[in-house]
Design a protein around this motif. Sequence first.
Motif, short mmCIF file in Angstrom:
data_model
loop_
_atom_site.label_atom_id
_atom_site.label_comp_id
_atom_site.label_asym_id
_atom_site.label_seq_id
_atom_site.Cartn_x
_atom_site.Cartn_y
_atom_site.Cartn_z
N VAL A 222 8.13 8.64 1.75
CA VAL A 222 6.85 8.11 1.27
C VAL A 222 6.24 9.10 0.29
O VAL A 222 6.05 10.27 0.63
N LEU A 223 5.93 8.64 -0.91
CA LEU A 223 5.28 9.49 -1.90
C LEU A 223 3.78 9.53 -1.68
O LEU A 223 3.15 10.59 -1.70
N CYS A 224 3.17 8.35 -1.47
CA CYS A 224 1.72 8.29 -1.23
C CYS A 224 1.36 6.90 -0.74
O CYS A 224 2.20 5.99 -0.73
N GLY B 183 0.76 -1.23 0.00
CA GLY B 183 0.00 0.00 0.00
C GLY B 183 0.80 1.29 0.00
O GLY B 183 0.22 2.35 0.21
N THR B 184 2.11 1.22 -0.25
CA THR B 184 2.93 2.43 -0.17
C THR B 184 3.78 2.60 -1.42
O THR B 184 4.36 1.63 -1.92
N LEU B 185 3.86 3.84 -1.91
CA LEU B 185 4.82 4.21 -2.94
C LEU B 185 5.93 5.02 -2.28
O LEU B 185 5.66 6.00 -1.58
N TYR B 186 7.15 4.58 -2.50
CA TYR B 186 8.32 5.27 -1.96
C TYR B 186 9.03 6.04 -3.07
O TYR B 186 9.04 5.62 -4.23
N ARG B 187 9.63 7.17 -2.68
CA ARG B 187 10.49 7.91 -3.58
C ARG B 187 11.90 7.89 -3.03
O ARG B 187 12.12 8.23 -1.86
N ILE B 188 12.85 7.49 -3.86
CA ILE B 188 14.24 7.41 -3.45
C ILE B 188 15.04 8.37 -4.33
O ILE B 188 15.06 8.22 -5.56
N SER B 189 15.67 9.34 -3.72
CA SER B 189 16.42 10.35 -4.46
C SER B 189 17.73 9.77 -4.98
O SER B 189 18.14 8.66 -4.60
N ILE C 127 -6.48 2.41 -12.87
CA ILE C 127 -5.18 3.00 -13.10
C ILE C 127 -5.16 4.32 -12.32
O ILE C 127 -6.06 5.14 -12.46
N TYR C 128 -4.15 4.48 -11.48
CA TYR C 128 -4.01 5.71 -10.70
C TYR C 128 -2.94 6.60 -11.34
O TYR C 128 -1.97 6.12 -11.91
N ARG C 129 -3.16 7.89 -11.20
CA ARG C 129 -2.14 8.87 -11.57
C ARG C 129 -1.70 9.55 -10.28
O ARG C 129 -2.51 10.11 -9.55
N VAL C 130 -0.39 9.49 -10.02
CA VAL C 130 0.17 10.08 -8.81
C VAL C 130 1.07 11.23 -9.24
O VAL C 130 2.01 11.04 -10.03
N SER C 131 0.79 12.42 -8.74
CA SER C 131 1.58 13.59 -9.11
C SER C 131 2.93 13.57 -8.41
O SER C 131 3.17 12.78 -7.48
N ALA C 132 3.81 14.45 -8.83
CA ALA C 132 5.14 14.54 -8.22
C ALA C 132 5.05 14.93 -6.74
O ALA C 132 5.96 14.63 -5.96
N SER C 133 3.94 15.57 -6.35
CA SER C 133 3.76 15.94 -4.94
C SER C 133 3.02 14.88 -4.14
O SER C 133 2.77 15.06 -2.94
N GLY C 134 2.66 13.75 -4.78
CA GLY C 134 2.01 12.66 -4.07
C GLY C 134 0.50 12.68 -4.09
O GLY C 134 -0.14 11.87 -3.41
N GLN C 135 -0.12 13.58 -4.87
CA GLN C 135 -1.57 13.61 -4.99
C GLN C 135 -2.04 12.45 -5.87
O GLN C 135 -1.49 12.23 -6.96
#
Length: 330
Positions: free
Chosen positions: A211-213, A198-204, A245-253
Amino acid sequence: MLYWISMKVKEIRPGAAVPGGIIRVEVEGLNGVTDVRVEIGEVEAAFLGASQNVLTLKVPEGVSESGVVVYQGQKKARRPLRLGRLLAQELHSVANPVVDDQGLIYCTFSGARGEKVPFSVYAIDSHGDKQPFLADIVNATALAIGPDGLLYISSRHTGTIYRSSFDKRLEKYAEGLGLATGLAFDGVGNMIVGDRGGTLYRISASRQTSVLCELEPSVSAYHLVAAPDGGVFVTGPTLSTQDSIYRVSASGQVEVFFKGLGRPQGMAFDPEGNLQVAASYQGRKGIYTFRGGSPEWTVAGPMLTGLAYSPARDRLYLVDSSNLFVLDLA
């Protein structure tokens, strides 16, 4: 007085298919269906349904030529159909393949839960020659080529992302990511990882994880593709027959891009920039393309798990759970 009625294949839906796919052939001028025979790519096809105007057929194995020919008595009607062919077997792909800039295709052999298989990733050339590439990754799941040109692999068993050079040097890149499945890089080089719990992670690029969303958990895997605006599209099959299909913005929306698919999995963008997804919709399996608000059935196939284009965008590679297919687009 007897009238000779000519026979015509009016339309084939969709316009492309790979072995195991189911197509609909609309025919004009049939005289019943009792003595109808159809060849797809010079191989006789099995009927799954037949009416006065529509024939439902399964694309057979071993097709060598494109096109559909319908026979009835002395009548014959032909129409082109773009046909893919089997390129490699004995794989276990649970997400998209990837293609490097030399045209080599990389596919996983993921294995059952916790199973350590002899080789986790295979490299396949354009002629179908399959060679072991990487071992020692348990449940290799998603593949991606990063901005650095290296191959990244997720393991849903260990929650680890591995990085490999193309001379097979393997290292752990990130850990502690739950049931790590989907994998993509956004427009600024951040890695996005989908933990199917249930989690999307962002790794720089400096390996800082955030956590992105959060999303609805998936019963199998998240599948990701980077969007042109810096966000990502996400699929993740659930127990529902109406998946999104979900669309997740760069800010996690998070927003729902489309709902109503059955088991949506791998995604890509076609040469015109349209989103494509491997899924079932209204009972028909294959690749669907979004040119507007609704999905358009583009390629018929078995239950496909992923897709990827060649560097020149003139070939489409498709995978199901055990096979790699190629569809020539030029």
